[in-house]
Design an enzyme around this catalytic site. Structure first.
Site, PDB file in Angstrom:
ATOM      1  N   GLY A 169      -5.954 -32.867 -22.086  1.00  0.00           N
ATOM      2  CA  GLY A 169      -4.949 -32.439 -23.052  1.00  0.00           C
ATOM      3  C   GLY A 169      -4.346 -33.633 -23.758  1.00  0.00           C
ATOM      4  N   GLY A 170      -3.115 -33.468 -24.195  1.00  0.00           N
ATOM      5  CA  GLY A 170      -2.433 -34.540 -24.926  1.00  0.00           C
ATOM      6  C   GLY A 170      -2.282 -35.794 -24.090  1.00  0.00           C
ATOM      7  N   GLY A 404     -22.189 -57.743 -49.309  1.00  0.00           N
ATOM      8  CA  GLY A 404     -20.786 -57.605 -48.920  1.00  0.00           C
ATOM      9  C   GLY A 404     -20.567 -58.054 -47.490  1.00  0.00           C
ATOM     10  CB  ALA A 405     -22.694 -57.811 -44.488  1.00  0.00           C
TER      11      ALA A 405
HETATM   12  C1  HXC Z   1       1.052 -28.921 -11.586  1.00  0.00           C
HETATM   13  C2  HXC Z   1      -1.051 -29.352 -10.801  1.00  0.00           C
HETATM   14  C3  HXC Z   1      -1.495 -29.621 -12.106  1.00  0.00           C
HETATM   15  C4  HXC Z   1      -0.580 -29.536 -13.165  1.00  0.00           C
HETATM   16  C5  HXC Z   1      -3.131 -29.872 -10.763  1.00  0.00           C
HETATM   17  N1  HXC Z   1      -2.090 -29.507 -10.015  1.00  0.00           N
HETATM   18  N2  HXC Z   1      -2.809 -29.937 -12.059  1.00  0.00           N
HETATM   19  N3  HXC Z   1       0.223 -29.002 -10.561  1.00  0.00           N
HETATM   20  N4  HXC Z   1       0.692 -29.191 -12.853  1.00  0.00           N
HETATM   21  N5  HXC Z   1      -0.922 -29.815 -14.412  1.00  0.00           N
HETATM   22  C6  HXC Z   1      -2.059 -29.343  -8.583  1.00  0.00           C
HETATM   23  C7  HXC Z   1      -2.853 -28.130  -8.123  1.00  0.00           C
HETATM   24  O1  HXC Z   1      -2.064 -26.976  -8.182  1.00  0.00           O
HETATM   25  C8  HXC Z   1      -3.175 -28.528  -6.705  1.00  0.00           C
HETATM   26  O2  HXC Z   1      -2.028 -28.307  -5.918  1.00  0.00           O
HETATM   27  C9  HXC Z   1      -3.357 -30.023  -6.788  1.00  0.00           C
HETATM   28  O3  HXC Z   1      -2.695 -30.428  -7.972  1.00  0.00           O
HETATM   29  C10 HXC Z   1      -4.797 -30.431  -6.897  1.00  0.00           C
HETATM   30  O4  HXC Z   1      -5.414 -29.664  -7.910  1.00  0.00           O
HETATM   31  P1  HXC Z   1      -6.830 -28.928  -7.706  1.00  0.00           P
HETATM   32  O5  HXC Z   1      -6.984 -27.982  -8.799  1.00  0.00           O
HETATM   33  O6  HXC Z   1      -6.907 -28.395  -6.303  1.00  0.00           O
HETATM   34  O7  HXC Z   1      -7.806 -30.159  -7.818  1.00  0.00           O
HETATM   35  P2  HXC Z   1      -9.242 -30.218  -8.489  1.00  0.00           P
HETATM   36  O8  HXC Z   1     -10.078 -29.070  -8.038  1.00  0.00           O
HETATM   37  O9  HXC Z   1      -9.743 -31.593  -8.242  1.00  0.00           O
HETATM   38  O10 HXC Z   1      -8.994 -30.041 -10.041  1.00  0.00           O
HETATM   39  C11 HXC Z   1      -8.231 -30.996 -10.743  1.00  0.00           C
HETATM   40  C12 HXC Z   1      -7.916 -30.496 -12.179  1.00  0.00           C
HETATM   41  C13 HXC Z   1      -7.300 -29.076 -12.091  1.00  0.00           C
HETATM   42  C14 HXC Z   1      -9.215 -30.467 -12.976  1.00  0.00           C
HETATM   43  C15 HXC Z   1      -6.994 -31.496 -12.803  1.00  0.00           C
HETATM   44  O11 HXC Z   1      -6.224 -29.110 -11.153  1.00  0.00           O
HETATM   45  C16 HXC Z   1      -6.772 -28.623 -13.393  1.00  0.00           C
HETATM   46  O12 HXC Z   1      -7.532 -28.132 -14.237  1.00  0.00           O
HETATM   47  N6  HXC Z   1      -5.433 -28.717 -13.550  1.00  0.00           N
HETATM   48  C17 HXC Z   1      -4.790 -28.292 -14.768  1.00  0.00           C
HETATM   49  C18 HXC Z   1      -5.121 -29.250 -15.851  1.00  0.00           C
HETATM   50  C19 HXC Z   1      -4.390 -28.893 -17.103  1.00  0.00           C
HETATM   51  O13 HXC Z   1      -4.779 -27.964 -17.821  1.00  0.00           O
HETATM   52  N7  HXC Z   1      -3.275 -29.583 -17.336  1.00  0.00           N
HETATM   53  C20 HXC Z   1      -2.480 -29.375 -18.439  1.00  0.00           C
HETATM   54  C21 HXC Z   1      -3.208 -30.141 -19.551  1.00  0.00           C
HETATM   55  S1  HXC Z   1      -2.329 -30.110 -21.015  1.00  0.00           S
HETATM   56  P3  HXC Z   1      -2.104 -27.773  -4.418  1.00  0.00           P
HETATM   57  O14 HXC Z   1      -0.689 -27.624  -4.016  1.00  0.00           O
HETATM   58  O15 HXC Z   1      -2.875 -26.505  -4.440  1.00  0.00           O
HETATM   59  O16 HXC Z   1      -2.834 -28.842  -3.683  1.00  0.00           O
HETATM   60  C22 HXC Z   1      -1.360 -31.371 -20.870  1.00  0.00           C
HETATM   61  C23 HXC Z   1      -0.507 -31.481 -22.025  1.00  0.00           C
HETATM   62  C24 HXC Z   1      -0.019 -32.892 -22.164  1.00  0.00           C
HETATM   63  O17 HXC Z   1      -1.353 -32.101 -19.989  1.00  0.00           O
HETATM   64  C25 HXC Z   1       0.628 -32.876 -23.475  1.00  0.00           C
HETATM   65  C26 HXC Z   1       1.076 -34.212 -23.877  1.00  0.00           C
HETATM   66  C27 HXC Z   1       1.470 -34.148 -25.280  1.00  0.00           C
END
Ligand code: HXC
Length: 514
Positions: A169-170, A404-405
């Site tokens: 994401g961001g 030009g290069a």
């Molecule tokens: C809260 C999160 C989290 C998140 C993971 N966890 N991402 N908790 N917020 N964004 C937690 C899970 O619930 C889990 O907790 C632990 O971290 C490990 O995650 P898993 O899913 O078990 O690990 P894995 O299978 O390795 O997968 C990792 C992952 C997946 C690919 C990162 O967790 C995932 O897709 N997370 C969401 C990613 C996402 O969409 N983020 C938002 C992106 S947008 P427990 O307690 O069960 O162990 C963004 C916007 C930023 O970030 C904007 C800036 C401008």
């Protein structure tokens, strides 16, 4: 007091465990190191001083208040690498997947603010699920605070990012604003939208690795500057990189010892350029022969390989090398190589790293693909970056410098300090065949034997232009040098240029053609 000390020791012990033993084991099973192990491997033994170890998140939604872990998913502090100070943050995937909460962001911002005041590099080890979903917009605000600091710190202190897990994401924009991104094959991923969203929107089926893995970003997108097989190699190479660069924009890169009694004559350089000007050779061989101890840290090794960029040392001084690569696309300049070169030049210029240009370029790549994608806009970035740079700038033309290069690749006219050419240099508006076919179009068409006529005219053109002497007569080339003398000349040039001062006109900022 004893009890209080014991209480503190217990708090520290808990904090050191992050998300707990199970989570640490899971991290290791994925082939990843923990946030603390990474710091230990990167910095000098015992030098890491942690800050904000006991910070906990303040959120209450979705029951998250029942799980408050000291450190809140990021370890921050300062340390030394080869005895030079750095600020560091290392995201801890064992705590909420390293996701970024308000407090997690505050910790990163605090260490960034400190680094900016102290004038020391910032190293970010990223391993995070992105914005902490339970915190919603507060987390997004935290990211924006980091983006702002990345931007304000740009050009003030070097910023290095390692992506050692997910970065989605961001969140990708924080590393993207920093100066260098390192990735590991297999375990690090960067994308604005993941495979599922891609499938929904564009119906493309793509894996995590293919979409945003280290290979994709080091060879296709150019997002990653360095890619290695393991985290250990990433950390070792961050150390190497830090050794070439200064602490901040007012500082100079560290100088290494060099034995100046060494005569620095390299006979092998006399034999590298093939007799046939259309035959390729490997410019990396020349670079490796010229830099001290044959040590060259190549940046963007797998991306736009028609230009080579990286760090080396000449006579102990750190230099940024920008070189055309005749063995890839004949060393032609295209969109990707121009952008690659331009950003590197701007980094070096921002941080007082002299530039060494090795030139063998037949021109810009022709074609609709290049024109319609903006070779004019992107090629001008390279020109702009060279024109604007005020650090010591030395060029060696090894063979072709066409069109030009010739101007773009740090010519004398755009403030090259020393412009050398090997006797094999060909400096002309364009390559012989194209040139002759244009200026003698009628003569060739009307000749009894057009092929013979073309050959004769080509010979005349080559005699006149395929050499460095017209440019040398005009002083556009400061000196034609025997290849084996190159290193000697360069050592001397970069030594005398140490006191160079050159300034651009005062302004708010320039407007590089983005
Ligand atoms: C809260 C999160 C989290 C998140 C993971 N966890 N991402 N908790 N917020 N964004 C937690 C899970 O619930 C889990 O907790 C632990 O971290 C490990 O995650 P898993 O899913 O078990 O690990 P894995 O299978 O390795 O997968 C990792 C992952 C997946 C690919 C990162 O967790 C995932 O897709 N997370 C969401 C990613 C996402 O969409 N983020 C938002 C992106 S947008 P427990 O307690 O069960 O162990 C963004 C916007 C930023 O970030 C904007 C800036 C401008």
């Amino acid at each position: 007091m004893k009890d209080k000390i014991e209480q503190l020791k217990k708090l520290r012990k808990d904090a050191l465990l992050g998300g707990g033993k199970n989570k640490i084991d899971q991290q290791h099973e994925k082939g990843k190191l923990t946030a603390r192990e990474r710091i230990e491997l990167l910095v000098d033994d015992g030098s890491f001083q942690e800050i904000d170890m006991l910070v906990k998140h303040r959120s209450t939604d979705f029951g998250i208040d029942k799980n408050r872990i000291s450190g809140d998913g990021v370890i921050t502090g300062y340390a030394t690498i080869n005895k030079r100070p750095i600020a560091i943050f290392s995201q801890d995937f064992t705590v909420f997947g390293g996701s970024l909460s308000e407090t997690h962001a505050e910790k990163i911002c605090k260490i960034m603010d400190m680094a900016l005041k102290l004038g020391i590099p910032i190293i970010g080890l990223n391993d995070s699920g992105g914005a902490r979903i339970q915190e919603g917009v507060v987390s997004l605000g935290g990211y924006a605070e980091i983006f702002l600091r990345n931007t304000l710190a740009s050009g003030v202190v070097p910023q290095v990012s390692a992506v050692l897990g997910p970065c989605a994401g961001g969140a990708v924009y924080s590393p993207a604003i920093t100066d260098f991104i390192f990735m590991v094959k297999g375990t690090s991923h960067m994308f604005v939208t993941g495979p599922n969203v891609v499938k929904t929107v564009t119906h493309e089926e793509v894996s995590f690795e293919d979409l945003g893995g280290a290979e994709a970003h080091s060879s296709k997108s150019g997002v990653a500057h360095f890619v290695f097989d393991s985290e250990v190699e990433v950390l070792e190479n961050i150390k190497k990189l830090i050794e070439y660069i200064p602490l901040n924009w007012k500082d100079l890169p560290p100088e290494h010892n060099y034995d100046f009694s060494n005569d620095a004559i390299i006979p092998k350089l006399d034999t590298i350029i093939p007799d046939n000007p259309n035959k390729p050779y490997d410019m990396k061989e020349i670079i490796n022969l010229i830099v001290d101890n044959n040590e060259f840290l190549e940046v963007h090794e797998n991306y736009a390989q028609n230009i080579i960029i990286g760090f080396g040392r000449i006579g102990g001084q750190s230099v940024g090398v920008i070189a055309n690569q005749p063995s890839v696309l004949a060393g032609v300049l295209d969109i990707n190589s121009s952008v690659k070169g331009a950003r590197f030049i701007r980094f070096c210029d921002a941080f007082n790293i002299p530039l060494l240009v090795l030139e063998d370029v037949p021109g810009f790549l022709p074609g609709t693909e290049q024109e319609w994608n903006g070779i004019i806009r992107h090629g001008s970035k390279l020109l702009f970056a060279f024109c604007e740079a005020t650090v010591p700038k030395v060029t060696v033309i090894t063979r072709k410098a066409y069109g030009g290069a010739y101007d773009v690749m740090n010519s004398k006219h755009i403030r090259g300090d020393f412009n050398f050419a090997w006797p094999s240099a060909e400096i002309a508006v364009m390559g012989p065949k194209g040139a002759v076919e244009i200026i003698f179009k009628k003569e060739i068409a009307n000749a009894k034997n057009p092929t013979e006529k073309l050959e004769q005219l080509l010979k005349e053109y080559l005699e006149k232009f395929a050499n460095p002497y017209i440019a040398a007569e005009r002083g556009y080339i400061d000196e034609v040098i025997i290849p084996q003398e190159t290193k000697q000349r360069l050592i001397s040039a970069f030594q005398i240029l140490k006191t160079k001062v050159d300034l651009n006109p005062r302004k708010k900022h320039s407007n590089i053609p983005l």
